[in-house]
Write a protein that holds these residues in place. Structure first.
Motif, PDB file in Angstrom:
ATOM      1  N   LEU A   1     -24.838  29.631   8.875  1.00 11.18           N
ATOM      2  CA  LEU A   1     -25.940  29.263   9.632  1.00 11.18           C
ATOM      3  C   LEU A   1     -26.785  30.772  10.467  1.00 11.18           C
ATOM      4  N   SER A   2     -25.816  31.576  10.715  1.00 14.46           N
ATOM      5  CA  SER A   2     -26.141  32.730  11.430  1.00 14.46           C
ATOM      6  C   SER A   2     -27.222  33.566  10.593  1.00 14.46           C
TER       7      SER A   2
ATOM      8  N   GLN B   1     -28.765  32.155   8.007  1.00 11.48           N
ATOM      9  CA  GLN B   1     -29.695  31.337   7.514  1.00 11.48           C
ATOM     10  C   GLN B   1     -31.024  31.638   8.426  1.00 11.48           C
ATOM     11  N   SER B   2     -30.746  31.835   9.714  1.00 10.07           N
ATOM     12  CA  SER B   2     -31.873  32.110  10.615  1.00 10.07           C
ATOM     13  C   SER B   2     -32.586  33.577  10.323  1.00 10.07           C
ATOM     14  N   GLN B   3     -31.567  34.417   9.926  1.00 11.30           N
ATOM     15  CA  GLN B   3     -32.105  35.584   9.626  1.00 11.30           C
ATOM     16  C   GLN B   3     -33.124  35.582   8.448  1.00 11.30           C
TER      17      GLN B   3
ATOM     18  N   ASN C   1     -36.277  33.879   9.352  1.00  9.40           N
ATOM     19  CA  ASN C   1     -37.435  34.746   9.871  1.00  9.40           C
ATOM     20  C   ASN C   1     -37.825  35.786   8.987  1.00  9.40           C
TER      21      ASN C   1
ATOM     22  N   ILE D   1     -28.437  15.270  14.072  1.00  6.55           N
ATOM     23  CA  ILE D   1     -29.086  16.313  14.796  1.00  6.55           C
ATOM     24  C   ILE D   1     -27.869  16.669  15.805  1.00  6.55           C
ATOM     25  N   PRO D   2     -28.133  17.869  16.196  1.00  8.53           N
ATOM     26  CA  PRO D   2     -27.052  18.725  17.061  1.00  8.53           C
ATOM     27  C   PRO D   2     -27.141  18.103  18.403  1.00  8.53           C
TER      28      PRO D   2
ATOM     29  N   LEU E   1     -23.023  21.574  12.293  1.00  4.40           N
ATOM     30  CA  LEU E   1     -23.103  21.259  13.654  1.00  4.40           C
ATOM     31  C   LEU E   1     -23.862  19.892  13.975  1.00  4.40           C
TER      32      LEU E   1
ATOM     33  N   LEU F   1     -24.795  30.284  17.619  1.00  5.73           N
ATOM     34  CA  LEU F   1     -24.737  29.339  16.612  1.00  5.73           C
ATOM     35  C   LEU F   1     -25.860  28.117  16.973  1.00  5.73           C
TER      36      LEU F   1
ATOM     37  N   SER G   1     -29.332  29.564  16.724  1.00  2.37           N
ATOM     38  CA  SER G   1     -29.957  29.859  15.483  1.00  2.37           C
ATOM     39  C   SER G   1     -30.273  28.798  14.711  1.00  2.37           C
ATOM     40  N   SER G   2     -29.687  27.564  15.153  1.00  2.00           N
ATOM     41  CA  SER G   2     -30.053  26.340  14.496  1.00  2.00           C
ATOM     42  C   SER G   2     -31.356  26.045  14.299  1.00  2.00           C
TER      43      SER G   2
ATOM     44  N   SER H   1     -33.796  32.447  16.990  1.00  2.00           N
ATOM     45  CA  SER H   1     -32.729  33.618  17.431  1.00  2.00           C
ATOM     46  C   SER H   1     -31.802  33.856  16.329  1.00  2.00           C
ATOM     47  N   GLU H   2     -31.537  35.093  16.149  1.00  2.00           N
ATOM     48  CA  GLU H   2     -30.393  35.535  15.088  1.00  2.00           C
ATOM     49  C   GLU H   2     -29.135  36.035  15.891  1.00  2.00           C
ATOM     50  N   ILE H   3     -28.094  35.815  14.990  1.00  2.40           N
ATOM     51  CA  ILE H   3     -26.826  36.782  15.468  1.00  2.40           C
ATOM     52  C   ILE H   3     -26.817  37.855  14.625  1.00  2.40           C
TER      53      ILE H   3
END
Lengths: 312, 332
Positions: free
Chosen positions: A179-180, A182-184, A187, A252-253, B213, B252, B255-256, B272-274
């Motif tokens: 997940l962390s 994936q967002s990188q 972007n 959905i989270p 999640l 976490l 960044s979802s 947002s990134e970690i």
């Protein structure tokens, strides 16, 4: 003119006489600078669709046009020059990089294959692109196993971009990533799109990712497009019962948001077992007699919104 | 909760010859509860779950800690005693329903085998029990299905067979390692609904290992987040999603791609990134998340923070999490 236009595309698998169409009459366009999301469950033909556009899999019918030029019947040499404009990013960042080539070599290979002769020019491009995907120059002398999954996906993206394509076909580019990470990568793809005015054909089974990343969405089921709309419309007003069930099934989270009255679907049929009527007939909660015998065609239900259902 | 937990893991440490992979993990699960263990690949969540049944990969060893189940410490009992518990008191379902079944035996025989292993039943009685179980897990036409082979079953149906097998002896605890990761999203919802129904009907505790999640929010009661071999936060699901305490948990959730309402799009919201990757944890002298943390302060480098209570049933290992007022102000 659309950058890519696909009309009535068919791809078939299996021996003669018992073959079936994994992609069966798919039509859509990709405009310059646009991201088209292709979603569907396993076996719906979305990956086959992506590969057949690059003609990595031969088509059984229909036409593929790049900038209006029909590329469906081009020979190997002529197709090479077209592939320079359409590149692919694969799902598996572990299996799609040659373990015996350094990153510099990996990025050099496509340019040599496409006859970019000037060595200094190639080196300049390599240094430029590795920076653009957010990796240090020292990466170039290292090998794929020295990188993490997310870094390898950056390398895969750099390799796809090195020929300066107009269209990237991304087949599940973030599905294998945490997940962390994936967002990188999402972007990064957003930044690269803006910088190089790229268009994406973004293939994914993950509806949340497609919702975030696509401008327009194509929903596929057993080789057919069942619905197509811009991202806002599709989530606001899904018309096809399959799209509705698919969207309702996405967890959905947010605790307590689950709809327990969501339609219960049976198991998916195989594309090979498709019968005369609607392919979704046996799982559809709204099915009528007509659906068993008459296959619905994709028709416009609103401006820019199409659905292949008699009752949409 | 006053009741005795079904499972209590105390200060569990698991190591490979080269390095330690799980450092002092403690948690408990109560009757009928679904607890999710989440984290990214390599965080030690599967290793922790497998250690409960002592099914560790070659080389890995429980180096410290206790796994208390039904009054005994599973970490030290004999293999013979352990065999009585595996599949009986505690059972396991895996991610891959394609390879977990024997392709040359009918599915009915495979489920019956488990029952006959643990209960003194005749063939006929075991078969009757299997048919009952197939019905319970939603396999239609159980008589016909009993004599079919795994290749006759779709992925979702195979996972139902695995679940039938797992609940065959009414276990007190079911460990489900990414049970729906290999399945399509519509089938995932069906399988999770089934697990949810079974744990309520059979009062079975479920330890759900997942990286999703969304699945946690929809189906779990409690969540424990792991990072680099440690639990960094454990909380009731409602609280976790509304006010996560540990910066990694926040990272976490932020960044979802979905914010729950789902209105985010790349044109109006940057994810947002970690920063960095988990590899940095190995070099950290203090908190293992410190190299990637946006809120790092001097004490973070001083030593690994302990798991401390934010409130009852809610713990976090962050030296900043204890001061609620400051935290809300700082992380808002």
């Amino acid at each position: 003119m659309s950058l890519l236009s696909v009309e009535d595309l068919k791809v078939s698998y299996g021996p003669k006489g018992r073959s079936f169409n994994a992609v069966d009459g798919v039509s859509f366009t990709v405009e310059k600078g646009e991201t088209i999301g292709v979603v569907g469950e396993s076996g719906c033909g979305k990956s086959t669709l992506g590969k057949s556009i690059l003609r990595l899999i031969e088509t059984a019918g229909g036409t593929i046009r790049l900038d209006g030029e029909d590329i469906t019947g081009l020979g190997h040499q002529a197709m090479m020059s077209k592939r320079r404009r359409m590149q692919m990013v694969f799902q598996d960042p572990f299996g799609s990089l040659n373990p015996r080539q350094s990153i510099g070599k990996l990025l050099d290979t496509p340019m040599r294959a496409h006859g970019i002769a000037d060595k200094a020019e190639r080196q300049k491009r390599i240094e430029y692109i590795i920076d653009k995907v957010g990796l240090p120059q020292t990466s170039l002398t290292r090998f794929p196993h020295e990188f993490s999954g997310g870094q390898r996906q950056r390398i895969g993206i750099a390799r796809a971009l090195i020929l300066r394509p107009d269209l990237l076909i991304c087949d599940e580019p973030v599905s294998a990533l945490d997940l962390s990470i994936q967002s990188q990568i999402l972007n990064l793809l957003t930044d690269l799109k803006a910088e190089f005015s790229l268009s994406y054909l973004f293939i994914s089974h993950d509806l949340s990712v497609v919702r975030y990343f696509a401008d327009r969405v194509i929903v596929m089921y057993l080789g057919r497009v069942v619905e197509t709309a811009d991202h806002e419309t599709l989530w606001r007003d899904p018309r096809h019962p399959y799209t509705r069930a698919l969207l309702a099934a996405v967890p959905i989270p947010r605790p307590g948001s689950r709809k327990h009255d969501a339609p219960i679907l049976g198991e998916r049929q195989s594309a090979a077992a498709a019968s005369a009527g609607c392919r979704f007939y046996q799982r559809c909660p709204m099915a009528q007699n007509r659906c068993a015998t008459e296959e619905p065609v994709l028709r416009s239900v609103d401006s820019g919104h199409g659905a292949a259902c008699h009752y949409a | 909760m006053k009741t005795v937990p079904v499972l209590e893991v105390l200060d569990l440490a698991i190591g490979f010859p080269a390095a330690r992979a799980v450092h002092g993990v403690s948690f408990e699960i109560h009757k009928g509860e679904m607890m999710a263990l989440v984290g990214e690949s390599g965080c030690g969540k599967s290793l922790t779950a497998f250690a409960i049944m002592r099914l560790l990969p070659p080389g890995a060893r429980i180096q410290n800690g206790q796994v208390i189940f039904d009054g005994t410490d599973l970490a030290t009992i004999s293999p013979r005693e352990l065999r009585r518990i595996r599949g009986n008191g505690i059972s396991l379902i895996l991610q891959e329903p394609m390879t977990s079944l024997n392709p040359v035996l009918t599915v009915g025989v495979q489920v019956a085998e488990i029952i006959r292993q643990h209960q003194n039943l005749s063939r006929a009685a075991a078969k009757a029990r299997v048919l009952e179980l197939f019905d319970l897990v939603g396999i239609t036409e159980p008589h016909k299905r009993y004599d079919q082979y795994p290749h006759n079953f779709s992925g979702g149906m195979r996972q139902r067979v695995m679940i039938a097998m797992a609940v065959a002896c009414n276990p007190a605890l079911l460990i489900a390692d990414e049970p729906t990761t290999a399945l399509d999203v519509t089938i995932q919802a069906q399988v999770m609904d089934l697990l949810d129904k079974l744990r309520r009907e059979l009062s079975m505790a479920v330890l759900l290992i997942t990286h999703d999640l969304g699945v946690v929010a929809q189906w779990a009661d409690r969540v424990a987040v792991m990072y680099a071999g440690r639990i960094v936060e454990t909380a009731p699901v409602q609280k976790f999603f509304s006010a996560p305490q540990h910066p990694y948990s926040m990272g976490l959730l932020n960044s979802s791609v979905s914010n729950g309402e789902g209105a985010w799009h790349y044109t109006n919201h940057r994810l947002s990134e970690i920063k960095g990757s988990v590899a940095s944890a190995a070099q950290a002298t203090g908190c293992s998340f410190a190299p990637r943390c946006r809120h790092v302060i001097a004490p973070c480098h001083g030593g690994q923070p302990k798991l401390e209570a934010v409130e009852k049933g809610w713990l976090a290992t962050c030296c900043r999490a204890q001061n609620q007022e400051e935290r809300i102000h700082e992380f808002a």
